[in-house]
Design an enzyme around this catalytic site. Sequence first.
Site, PDB file in Angstrom:
ATOM      1  N   ASP A 233     -11.612  15.783  -2.269  1.00  0.00           N
ATOM      2  CA  ASP A 233     -11.393  15.403  -3.664  1.00  0.00           C
ATOM      3  C   ASP A 233     -12.362  16.228  -4.490  1.00  0.00           C
ATOM      4  OD1 ASP A 233     -11.081  14.282  -6.146  1.00  0.00           O
ATOM      5  OD2 ASP A 233     -11.886  12.307  -5.613  1.00  0.00           O
TER       6      ASP A 233
ATOM      7  N   LYS B   3     -14.165  21.168 -13.549  1.00  0.00           N
ATOM      8  CA  LYS B   3     -12.744  20.890 -13.306  1.00  0.00           C
ATOM      9  C   LYS B   3     -11.951  20.919 -14.606  1.00  0.00           C
ATOM     10  CE  LYS B   3      -9.781  17.374 -11.087  1.00  0.00           C
ATOM     11  NZ  LYS B   3      -9.813  16.134 -10.284  1.00  0.00           N
TER      12      LYS B   3
ATOM     13  N   GLU C 237      -3.192  13.539  -6.705  1.00  0.00           N
ATOM     14  CA  GLU C 237      -4.138  12.442  -6.475  1.00  0.00           C
ATOM     15  C   GLU C 237      -3.462  11.081  -6.326  1.00  0.00           C
ATOM     16  OE1 GLU C 237      -6.898  13.032  -9.651  1.00  0.00           O
ATOM     17  OE2 GLU C 237      -7.771  14.812  -8.733  1.00  0.00           O
TER      18      GLU C 237
ATOM     19  N   ASP D 252      -5.065   6.541 -12.758  1.00  0.00           N
ATOM     20  CA  ASP D 252      -6.181   7.356 -12.268  1.00  0.00           C
ATOM     21  C   ASP D 252      -7.001   7.862 -13.449  1.00  0.00           C
ATOM     22  OD1 ASP D 252      -7.911   9.127 -11.107  1.00  0.00           O
ATOM     23  OD2 ASP D 252      -6.401  10.155  -9.885  1.00  0.00           O
TER      24      ASP D 252
END
Length: 627
Positions: free
Chosen positions: A30, A93, A199, A224
């Site tokens: 992850d 990210k 994800e 999420d």
Amino acid sequence: MAKYSIDLQVGKVKESEASSTIGETIVGIDLGTTNSLVAIVKDGIAQAVAGPDNKNVLVPSLIHFAEDGSVLVGDEARPFLTTHPERTIYSVKRLLGKSYGDLSTFEDRFGYRIIDENEDRLVKIAVPTADGKDDRYYSPVELSAQILKTLKARIEQELGTPVSRAVITVPAYFNDSQRQATRDAGKLAGLDVLRIVNEPTASSLAYGIGLKDEDEGQTIAVYDLGGGTFDVSILRIEQGIFEVMATNGDTFLGGDDFDQAIVDYLTETYSLNLASPGLRGSIRLLAERAKKALSTQNSYSEDFHGTSLTIDRITVDSLFEPLIARTLASCGSALKDAELEKADIDHVIMVGGSTRVPAVQRAVTEFFGKAVNNTLDPDQVVALGAAIQADVLAGNQKDVLLLDITPLSLGIETVGGLMDPIIARNSKVPTRVGRKYTTSVDGQKNLKVAVYQGERDLVADNRKLGEFVLSDIPPMAAGIPQIEIQFYLDADGILRVKAMEHRSGQSQTVTIKSQYGITEEEMAEMLIDSITNAETDVAQRALVEARNEATNVLLSARKFLKQNESWLTEEQVAAITGYNDRLEAAVKGDDKDAINGRLQELNDYTTPLAHEALDRNVAAAIRDEQV
């Protein structure tokens, strides 16, 4: 374990039980905005891997470039957020696959410098060097690779054996550019990225939904909310098949924004002066501590450079309300796209550390009308699911369907001999992917489309499958034509390529079959070469891209001089010419940082002049209109 053999037409993958690969480890990763972690399946149980202290499984997604040239990642980099923010990178990210135009309005949130005045090009991060001369320029891919290298080293230390294969997760809302950037980061870190997994799919696997008979035929919503991204996905899971029915979200909304809301409130309430990057970094860390504390207590106080700051839960709930409302709007859109009602959802899974905020849990429970499932650690659930997916790929799970995939990337040649992958390695087939391009020369009437297969950054190192020419493009200035290249890879591994210029409607379609068969040994060699040469490939790509960008800017600068010679002073013309000459000299060299440095100098000088030229043109247009 299962072995994958190759259909020689471009590369359809089929599962075969003929032989097995012994001792192979595939890990799940992850790669998060705030924290990253790596997990494996051991004795049938997915588990995140802790560091040498055997305590914390989370690696903060922080990178610090020290004055001596060393690179610190994770907890070691954290102290430098306040002491050396200009050389400490966080939330990388959020930068993956983003252009300067995407981020320019958020630029002041970062303690480090994001550069590139061309709004359509991907961002670069400028890091000062110890001697204070030319900055070093890093791409988000290179920075992400540093985090992945740390995770790779952690798992190798745990297992006592090299690890080279991985499954990496991304938000379901990530576009093709962001997914490709994630793949490139993995390759640069020395990892063969077998799958890029959404994800929400990974989190579903972690909860065991779809892996047990009693959970067949379930419709789930995965909410999420991570450090930098939010997405909601509606999945239908039946007989081991995971189908994403709809997804929605925002790749620039997450816990960082919750922290920023607290920062803005404290700054305004207490009239804080945050002139330096160090102070901005300090208040951001304080806001993060306050957010976490207020998840379990009603009030939080802390001294900030002589000022006592206090904030309570009622206040943060009101600050967070508009951000949470944005997530719920995305939930409504996803349900609408899936043509479902809230009552049709069987489970609501909570993923991401920001879902620990009580106001978030209350709002999501109220929205869906059912209790949310947050029994697993929200920080670990995605990595655990990635590890389960990796275990499936290793052949240890037989009840989950893996659709056929293409084992090597397919793409086209772009300016400078670069390979631009359109269909990434391990993409499911059949698949259709399109990408838009434009011309690089004024008046260009023909465009050659050369199709390649392979994992290297330069087409010279990949295999050419064929080429064709899109002709009779109406002559236009460079950058104006809109040419879409579509790749369609069917279930039989046959690739069809279509090129179309949207303004004129001109199009050309060809069917491409591999000119020669690729054996499994050749494919393995190509993959090994791509990993072995990843660092060199990235450096070559960065140099070619810097040269391409510099060439375009030089062309624009010359046009600017010619078009505005009537009002530019001799000093301005001389200065621009001097900057042009220095950039031209740098382009002839092999130092991409020097090219970027000279490019930045030219941009810094000409940007105010470009604004003045625009103002003059607008004023002239108004005068003509009045006349």
